[in-house]
Every structure is written in structure tokens, then in C-alpha cells.
Design an enzyme around this catalytic site. Structure first.
Site, PDB file in Angstrom:
ATOM      1  N   ASP A   1     -53.118  -4.509   3.393  1.00 14.02           N
ATOM      2  CA  ASP A   1     -52.772  -5.184   4.644  1.00 14.02           C
ATOM      3  C   ASP A   1     -51.792  -6.298   4.288  1.00 14.02           C
ATOM      4  O   ASP A   1     -52.188  -7.352   3.793  1.00 14.02           O
ATOM      5  CB  ASP A   1     -54.032  -5.732   5.327  1.00 14.02           C
ATOM      6  CG  ASP A   1     -53.724  -6.322   6.697  1.00 14.02           C
ATOM      7  OD1 ASP A   1     -52.543  -6.601   6.971  1.00 14.02           O
ATOM      8  OD2 ASP A   1     -54.672  -6.506   7.484  1.00 14.02           O
TER       9      ASP A   1
ATOM     10  N   PHE B   1     -59.226 -10.515   6.781  1.00 11.77           N
ATOM     11  CA  PHE B   1     -58.908 -10.527   8.208  1.00 11.77           C
ATOM     12  C   PHE B   1     -57.924  -9.405   8.472  1.00 11.77           C
ATOM     13  O   PHE B   1     -56.859  -9.342   7.861  1.00 11.77           O
ATOM     14  CB  PHE B   1     -58.302 -11.860   8.646  1.00 11.77           C
ATOM     15  CG  PHE B   1     -57.968 -11.873  10.113  1.00 11.77           C
ATOM     16  CD1 PHE B   1     -58.972 -12.013  11.069  1.00 11.77           C
ATOM     17  CD2 PHE B   1     -56.661 -11.697  10.551  1.00 11.77           C
ATOM     18  CE1 PHE B   1     -58.670 -11.986  12.427  1.00 11.77           C
ATOM     19  CE2 PHE B   1     -56.356 -11.674  11.906  1.00 11.77           C
ATOM     20  CZ  PHE B   1     -57.360 -11.821  12.843  1.00 11.77           C
TER      21      PHE B   1
ATOM     22  N   LYS C   1     -46.414  -9.427  11.697  1.00  7.19           N
ATOM     23  CA  LYS C   1     -45.986 -10.824  11.784  1.00  7.19           C
ATOM     24  C   LYS C   1     -44.482 -11.059  11.588  1.00  7.19           C
ATOM     25  O   LYS C   1     -43.746 -11.081  12.560  1.00  7.19           O
ATOM     26  CB  LYS C   1     -46.836 -11.674  10.844  1.00  7.19           C
ATOM     27  CG  LYS C   1     -48.289 -11.763  11.362  1.00  7.19           C
ATOM     28  CD  LYS C   1     -49.061 -12.896  10.781  1.00  7.19           C
ATOM     29  CE  LYS C   1     -50.328 -13.191  11.575  1.00  7.19           C
ATOM     30  NZ  LYS C   1     -51.484 -12.353  11.239  1.00  7.19           N
TER      31      LYS C   1
HETATM   32  C1  PLP Z   1     -52.513 -11.492  11.795  1.00  6.61           C
HETATM   33  C2  PLP Z   1     -53.088 -10.419  10.958  1.00  6.61           C
HETATM   34  C3  PLP Z   1     -53.498  -9.199  11.502  1.00  6.61           C
HETATM   35  C4  PLP Z   1     -53.467  -8.931  12.983  1.00  6.61           C
HETATM   36  O1  PLP Z   1     -52.181  -8.971  13.488  1.00  6.61           O
HETATM   37  P1  PLP Z   1     -51.968  -9.156  15.090  1.00  6.61           P
HETATM   38  O2  PLP Z   1     -50.493  -9.019  15.260  1.00  6.61           O
HETATM   39  O3  PLP Z   1     -52.516 -10.481  15.448  1.00  6.61           O
HETATM   40  O4  PLP Z   1     -52.704  -8.056  15.751  1.00  6.61           O
HETATM   41  C5  PLP Z   1     -53.960  -8.221  10.642  1.00  6.61           C
HETATM   42  N1  PLP Z   1     -54.013  -8.431   9.315  1.00  6.61           N
HETATM   43  C6  PLP Z   1     -53.630  -9.598   8.749  1.00  6.61           C
HETATM   44  C7  PLP Z   1     -53.684  -9.758   7.268  1.00  6.61           C
HETATM   45  C8  PLP Z   1     -53.178 -10.633   9.551  1.00  6.61           C
HETATM   46  O5  PLP Z   1     -52.820 -11.803   9.006  1.00  6.61           O
END
Ligand code: PLP
Length: 400
Positions: A220, A135, A249
């Protein structure tokens, strides 16, 4: 027009929201209008890492609110320069670009990877390899990177340049690398896709593979970074550093902010005109993120997180043994833990709320526990008690 009967009437129906309305938070707890107290193991989806209304974050926000909110990146922003220095001092990185969210940090990373190869005379290298269960956010680029069919269907053509591979299939990975490959993009611990930790030796293997083929390795760490696994960055457990990394986050402890970090070689081609943002890294965001970084990066905070993680993991294993008919598997790393369930995860979350416990969902019929990093052993025991009660209540779901 508003309707009395449906308070959500004018919100786009993108979310199935819980019924409870929270109006106040303190540490690991949220309170409803009527004063009911809930133990928060969602923490704004791994965002409120220091709990709700942490005094240092509140002070930083209030102090900055009286001085200056926003000027744009046309001007120097000292707090941005300072936080970039700190992020680089505490990671592999040499350069930082600040965004407002995780998905924007992902966009920055994807653009940067392609720019790197284009600037080095190989513009044909555009393909980014990603993995099943990933994700990466919700922009057009990010959903195409993630590849979850539910997130791309109905939104026009799929973007070229993304190759999706099964999780943990080394042969498929080697076969997929070719002359147009630009980068490998992976969450060191998958978050929303299923709380799966990538084994350390696999991350080291990816690093070697990238070096061998001249590819960039992109992590990520939007969810698993900023202390979530008990080290500041999840990749530190493996020792395999990336070329580019996203964070968001917990970076602002609840204030919207993200960042894309890179080595000098990977980021130096992002020259004036190639990329930009109006809000990213503004003084208000930087004040809060700076205060959050001071707290989260403290060795005591990380040591505490590791201790709580060991306790939680052990307690969740016990829970699974007591309820084998409900819990299929315990997985994850640090305070990013998942329970793969036999009954429906959404129903289970609802039952947990009836026990005043907030937990998050996840892919693969998972519920995730993402408590603030400052959670105590007493609070974690309370979470386990509530999960025990929820498992008992969930037996009806399995039998029904
Ligand atoms: C939440 C998340 C995103 C997206 O972040 P947003 O602030 O919602 O745009 C991207 N990568 C990972 C691994 C995430 O958990």
C-alpha cells in the site's frame, strides 16, 4: 434548515475540524479569508505533493476542462493509456486499474489477490495478512484489512479472511502462513498508523517468504509512494518489488485519483465483468494526474525531496534534543516524518496552528510532517522555528 450558530450543523460529525478556514493556497502556504498565512506541512495529507495551485497542474486542469470531462470506461481514454504506460515504465508493474481514491485502489488489490488464486485453482486461498498500525482506507474491506478496532466496531460482523499480526514479529508471521493464505499486505512506510518505516531487509524477507509459499506481496503506497520518500516508490529503497501495489494521494497532486498496479500474472484474471468503476481514470483526472506524474517523476524532484528529507530529519533530531520533555521519538522516512509526543498530539496540533503551522496527527500519539515535495530549506527552517515555539508552549500541557 441551516443554523447561523453552527456552520457544521448539516455535516455528519465524522471530523473534528480545525477552526481556521482556508480560501487560497500557493506553494507550501495556505491563506485564510482574513489573509493570515499558514505554513502547510499537511499538504492535504501527503496529497498536494507539488504544493498548492502548481502552474502546470492548473494549466492541465483548465485545458482539459474546456475539452472533455467524462466519458466512462466504455470508451478508450488516451490519457489513461499514456499514464498507465508511464506508471509501468517507472515501476515493477505491467497492468494498471484507475480508481478515484486510495481505499478503492485497496479494494481492487484485495479482490485481485483472491481472484488470482481462484483462477489458479486455489479458491480456498483467501486470507490476507496485515500488520498492527496499518491503515488502508475506510471502505468495509479496507477497514477490515487495517483491523483498527475503532474503525470496525459498530459496523456489523468482521469480514473473514484477514489476519492481523504484530508489527515486526517474524515468528508470528511464519506461524500465520498456511494453505488458505493468499497475500501479505503492507505499507512500506506506515502513514497514519505511526510513520513507521519497514526496514529494507524486512521487505526483502517478505518477498522471499511470498515466493516460497506462492503468496502475493501487496504494497500500500497510497501515502508513501509518488516521491514521498525521495524515490518514486518507497519499495525501491529495498529492491523488493511487490506483485500488486496501490497508489493515490499524491498521484493527482490534489485531484482525486487512485490506481492499483500489478504484474501481468497477478492482474490478468481481472477480465471484463470482474471489476469496474464509473469515474475511475476519467479524462479530467487523467489530465491532472498525467501532469503531476511528469513533475513528480523527474529525477530533479526526487533528488530535491531526498535533500530536503535529510535536512528535515537532522533538524527534527535537534528539536528532540532541545525538547526531550515534549518529543519522545523522531521516525518516518523521506518527507513522511512523525514526532511521537509526550503531550496530547491534538493539543499540540492546535498550538502549532497558533504559530501558523499546519501539521497532521497520527496513531501512537504522533504528529506527522508531510510537506509538499517542493518545500525549500528556508520553509523547513521556518517549520522548525514554529515547532520550537510550539514545544515551548506545550510545556504547560505536560505540567498541567
Ligand atoms: C489515505 C490512505 C488510504 C485511503 O485513501 P483514501 O483516498 O482516503 O481512500 C489507504 N492507504 C493508505 C496507506 C493511506 O494513507
Amino acid at each position: 434548515m441551516t443554523t447561523d450558530s453552527d456552520p457544521l450543523a448539516h455535516l455528519m460529525p465524522t471530523y473534528k475540524r480545525a477552526e481556521e478556514v482556508f480560501v487560497r493556497g500557493e506553494g507550501c502556504y495556505l491563506y485564510t479569508e482574513t489573509g493570515e498565512k499558514y505554513l502547510d506541512c499537511v499538504a492535504g495529507i501527503a496529497t498536494n505533493a507539488l504544493g498548492h495551485v502548481h502552474p502546470k497542474l492548473v494549466a492541465a486542469l483548465k485545458d482539459q476542462a474546456d475539452k472533455l470531462w467524462h466519458t466512462s470506461n466504455m470508451f478508450r481514454i488516451p490519457a489513461q493509456e499514456k499514464l498507465a504506460d508511464q506508471l509501468c515504465a517507472h515501476s515493477f508493474a505491467d497492468l494498471v486499474f484507475f480508481n478515484n481514491s486510495g481505499t478503492e485502489a485497496v479494494e481492487t488489490a484485495l479482490k485481485m489477490a483472491r481472484k488470482y488464486h481462484a483462477a489458479n485453482g486455489q479458491p480456498e486461498r483467501i486470507d490476507i495478512i496485515t500488520f498492527q498500525g496499518a491503515f488502508h482506507g475506510r471502505t468495509y474491506g479496507a477497514v477490515n484489512a487495517g483491523g483498527n478496532p475503532a474503525y470496525v466496531e459498530g459496523f456489523g460482523p468482521r469480514m473473514p479472511g484477514f489476519i492481523h499480526l504484530p508489527f515486526g514479529d517474524h515468528e508470528a508471521l511464519k506461524a500465520a502462513i498456511g494453505p488458505t493464505t493468499a497475500a501479505i499486505f503492507i505499507e512500506p512506510v506506515q502513514g497514519e498508523g505511526g510513520a513507521r518505516a519497514v526496514p529494507d531487509q524486512c521487505l526483502r524477507g517478505l518477498r522471499e517468504l511470498c515466493d516460497e509459499h506462492g503468496l502475493l506481496l501487496i504494497y500500500d503506497e497510497v501515502q508513501c509512494g509518488m516521491g514521498r520518500t525521495g524515490k518514486l516508490w518507497a519499495y525501491e529503497w529495498s529492491g523488493a518489488a511487490p506483485d500488486i501495489m496501490t497508489t493515490a494521494k499524491a498521484l493527482g497532486g490534489g485531484f482525486p485519483v487512485g490506481a492499483c498496479l500489478s504484474t501481468r500474472a497477478a492482474g490478468e484474471h481481472m477480465i471484463p465483468g470482474t471489476h469496474g468503476t464509473t469515474f475511475g481514470g476519467n479524462p479530467l483526472a487523467m489530465a491532472v494526474a498525467g501532469a503531476a506524474f511528469e513533475e513528480i517523476s523527474k529525477p530533479e524532484t526526487l533528488a530535491h525531496t531526498q535533500k530536503m528529507s535529510n535536512y528535515l530529519t537532522q533538524q527534527l533530531e535537534g528539536l528532540k534534543q532541545r525538547h526531550p520533555d515534549i518529543i519522545e521519538e523522531v521516525r518516518g522516512k523521506g518527507l513522511l516524518m512523525g514526532l511521537k509526543l509526550k503531550p496530547n498530539n491534538r493539543e499540540f496540533m492546535r498550538l502549532a496552528r497558533q504559530n501558523q503551522l499546519l501539521i497532521a496527527g497520527g496513531g501512537d500519539n504522533l504528529v506527522r510532517l508531510l510537506p509538499p515535495l517542493i518545500v525549500t530549506e528556508t520553509e523547513l527552517s521556518e517549520a522548525i522555528e514554529k515547532l520550537d515555539a510550539t514545544c515551548v508552549a506545550a510545556k504547560d500541557l505536560v505540567e498541567a
